[in-house]
Design an enzyme around this catalytic site. Structure first.
Site, PDB file in Angstrom:
ATOM      1  N   GLU A   1      -1.512 -34.959  17.919  1.00 58.60           N
ATOM      2  CA  GLU A   1      -2.382 -36.008  18.441  1.00 58.60           C
ATOM      3  C   GLU A   1      -2.767 -37.005  17.338  1.00 58.60           C
ATOM      4  O   GLU A   1      -3.040 -38.162  17.607  1.00 58.60           O
ATOM      5  CB  GLU A   1      -3.651 -35.374  19.045  1.00 58.60           C
ATOM      6  CG  GLU A   1      -3.972 -35.894  20.425  1.00 58.60           C
ATOM      7  CD  GLU A   1      -5.128 -35.173  21.103  1.00 58.60           C
ATOM      8  OE1 GLU A   1      -5.774 -34.298  20.492  1.00 58.60           O
ATOM      9  OE2 GLU A   1      -5.395 -35.487  22.264  1.00 58.60           O
TER      10      GLU A   1
ATOM     11  N   HIS B   1      14.801 -13.920  17.172  1.00 65.13           N
ATOM     12  CA  HIS B   1      15.713 -13.439  18.209  1.00 65.13           C
ATOM     13  C   HIS B   1      15.742 -14.385  19.396  1.00 65.13           C
ATOM     14  O   HIS B   1      16.189 -14.015  20.477  1.00 65.13           O
ATOM     15  CB  HIS B   1      15.312 -12.020  18.620  1.00 65.13           C
ATOM     16  CG  HIS B   1      15.356 -11.076  17.448  1.00 65.13           C
ATOM     17  ND1 HIS B   1      16.422 -10.248  17.199  1.00 65.13           N
ATOM     18  CD2 HIS B   1      14.490 -10.895  16.417  1.00 65.13           C
ATOM     19  CE1 HIS B   1      16.204  -9.567  16.083  1.00 65.13           C
ATOM     20  NE2 HIS B   1      15.027  -9.947  15.586  1.00 65.13           N
TER      21      HIS B   1
ATOM     22  N   LYS C   1      -3.884 -39.702  32.547  1.00 63.40           N
ATOM     23  CA  LYS C   1      -5.163 -39.647  33.278  1.00 63.40           C
ATOM     24  C   LYS C   1      -5.205 -40.742  34.332  1.00 63.40           C
ATOM     25  O   LYS C   1      -5.601 -40.509  35.475  1.00 63.40           O
ATOM     26  CB  LYS C   1      -6.339 -39.835  32.312  1.00 63.40           C
ATOM     27  CG  LYS C   1      -6.543 -38.673  31.374  1.00 63.40           C
ATOM     28  CD  LYS C   1      -7.793 -38.880  30.539  1.00 63.40           C
ATOM     29  CE  LYS C   1      -7.884 -37.855  29.439  1.00 63.40           C
ATOM     30  NZ  LYS C   1      -8.914 -38.147  28.453  1.00 63.40           N
TER      31      LYS C   1
HETATM   32  O1  PA5 Z   1      -8.855 -34.298  19.936  1.00 60.27           O
HETATM   33  C1  PA5 Z   1      -9.278 -34.835  20.942  1.00 60.27           C
HETATM   34  O2  PA5 Z   1     -10.070 -35.782  20.897  1.00 60.27           O
HETATM   35  C2  PA5 Z   1      -8.896 -34.353  22.331  1.00 60.27           C
HETATM   36  O3  PA5 Z   1      -7.924 -33.362  22.275  1.00 60.27           O
HETATM   37  C3  PA5 Z   1     -10.116 -33.822  23.044  1.00 60.27           C
HETATM   38  O4  PA5 Z   1     -10.673 -32.757  22.337  1.00 60.27           O
HETATM   39  C4  PA5 Z   1      -9.784 -33.371  24.465  1.00 60.27           C
HETATM   40  O5  PA5 Z   1      -9.161 -34.423  25.167  1.00 60.27           O
HETATM   41  C5  PA5 Z   1     -11.035 -32.941  25.210  1.00 60.27           C
HETATM   42  O6  PA5 Z   1     -11.959 -33.975  25.251  1.00 60.27           O
HETATM   43  P1  PA5 Z   1     -13.473 -33.752  25.609  1.00 60.27           P
HETATM   44  O7  PA5 Z   1     -14.069 -32.884  24.598  1.00 60.27           O
HETATM   45  O8  PA5 Z   1     -14.060 -35.131  25.608  1.00 60.27           O
HETATM   46  O9  PA5 Z   1     -13.514 -33.121  26.980  1.00 60.27           O
END
Ligand code: PA5
Length: 443
Positions: free
Chosen positions: A285, A306, A420
């Site tokens: 990310e 394996h 989303k």
């Molecule tokens: O690293 C990030 O920002 C994302 O992976 C969030 O943690 C994830 O989308 C969850 O978001 P939230 O805590 O707002 O529900």
């Protein structure tokens, strides 16, 4: 106390002063806040800034939940899930569920998927248990955990009544925004705040990770202490050549620039599987954007030798490997001698399993390097809270430096919005009418 050793001897990269100089500048930006995404740098000094009061508050809420429930369900996804899950898996006996007596509540997770069967089975499995819920969402608006919370809140209220349910729910969210914040305020849930300047995937050392872990009986003080050690070791005031996170960041970027696009994080300890999942989220990310970025993958060894072992050895040569190696096992198990030796294993008699595992690791490393897979190694002293705390911060710091070396903002995630929007349009969420028409025409 250095519990982690980074070694790039088999990476094919000779780290030069110029490379280290670039890493020093990147590290500097993380500390001065002059780089991209500088409103999300709270994690850099998080370990040293967590106060005694904050830790005590977390521990006392954890004690309250432990007193009330034998099963605590943590709701969250992404950074609001993986840190706690990773440390919990690493620290828990592999066969805890088979034990007759449990010192700690069982921790379960929800809201990290939208599987109907998972949801049903979770509710069914906990029907006879005494439950409590920790609901975690920084934005407070993420759909997956919101759905899980709606169901579990209703379940708690049915079972215990509204008042007692509110005693069994803890919310961890933003200080002022989001549906979860509004809900928590209205219902009077105890609440912990995720600091504005700490993004989800860098939040394991906030209540997001620390509260579930404290409930599980994990020593969060030692975890934070470990992270503090690493914060010091990776500080901008330390020589960059001695900064293990900077060296890891440099080497992986050099390998990437040489044309290897996939980094596989491997470990010979199955308990570290979710550390790899957390690492994949952190790096994927943070770096996968603008058409760039190393693709983070993972294997658990020797199991995956394996399965994926064939590909790693002889498949497309776009891979490199980073192995998290554990120096010291907690327990001792030796191979016994057998008079008949029908399985031919007497050559191993008297050896510890960990020694055999180490030889597997060494043999694999040489084979993979020979096969054109550059190898880095992160040796951790053992699997305990302090060491894991060091490892978490090591990876976070390296990720920040690495993202800047790559030339991206490692602290945003614009790409996660695309799905989303489509999902809301397909589900006819109010406000998505136009998108709804367009996407349905494409089906
Ligand atoms: O690293 C990030 O920002 C994302 O992976 C969030 O943690 C994830 O989308 C969850 O978001 P939230 O805590 O707002 O529900």
């Amino acid at each position: 106390m250095e519990l982690i050793r980074f070694d790039a001897d088999h990476s094919g990269v000779t780290v030069t002063d110029a490379m280290l100089e670039r890493a020093a500048r990147a590290n500097e930006l993380l500390h001065t806040g002059k780089g991209a995404g500088n409103d999300f740098l709270g994690w850099v000094s998080l370990p040293s800034s967590i106060g005694k009061k904050e830790l005590s508050d977390i521990e006392s809420v954890a004690a309250k939940l432990r007193g009330k429930a034998d099963t605590v369900i943590c709701i969250g996804i992404g950074g609001s899930y993986l840190g706690a899950k990773a440390v919990l898996e690493a620290m828990t006996d592999s066969f805890e569920s088979l034990k007759r007596h449990h010192d700690n509540p069982t921790i379960l997770f929800a809201g990290q998927n939208i599987s109907e069967d998972y949801t049903h089975e979770l509710l069914a499995a906990t029907a006879e248990r005494s439950i409590a819920v920790i609901v975690i969402s920084k934005s407070g608006t993420t759909t997956e955990p919101a759905i899980a919370f709606r169901l579990l809140k209703a379940e708690l209220e049915r079972r215990y009544g509204k008042e007692e349910a509110a005693e069994r729910i803890v919310a961890i969210t933003d200080s002022s925004r989001g549906a979860l914040k509004t809900l928590a305020d209205n219902e009077g849930y105890p609440t912990f705040v995720i600091p504005d300047n700490v993004g989800g995937r860098y939040s394991v050392l906030t209540p997001v990770g620390l509260l579930p872990l404290a409930v599980a009986g994990i020593d969060i003080r030692a975890l934070v202490e470990g992270a503090r050690d690493m914060e010091r070791m990776c500080g901008a005031d330390r020589p960059i050549a001695e900064n293990p996170a900077a060296r890891y960041a440099v080497v992986r970027n050099e390998i990437y620039n040489s044309g290897k696009k996939i980094e596989i994080l491997g470990s010979y300890e199955p308990k570290l599987l979710y550390i790899a999942e957390w690492w994949k989220q952190l790096y994927g990310e943070s770096e996968g954007k603008e058409g760039k970025g190393i693709f983070p993958a993972s294997v658990t060894l020797t199991a995956d030798l394996h399965s994926m072992g064939q590909y790693i050895q002889e498949g497309e040569r776009t891979l490199f490997e980073t192995i998290v190696s554990v120096a010291e096992s907690k327990h001792t198990v030796r191979v016994e001698a057998d008079e008949d030796n029908l399985d031919g294993l007497n050559f191993l008699a008297g050896k510890r399993i960990s020694e055999i595992n180490r030889m597997a690791e060494l043999g694999v490393r040489i084979a993979h390097v020979d096969g054109g897979v550059p190898n880095m190694r992160i040796e951790i002293a053992r699997i305990d809270e302090r060491t894991i705390g060091q490892l978490l911060y090591f990876f976070e710091k390296a990720c920040g430096i690495s993202g800047y070396l790559l030339g991206v903002n490692p602290f945003n995630q614009p790409g996660v919005e695309a799905y989303k929007k489509n999902m809301f349009a397909l589900l006819d969420k109010p406000g998505y009418e136009e998108e709804s028409k367009k996407i349905k025409a494409r089906l």
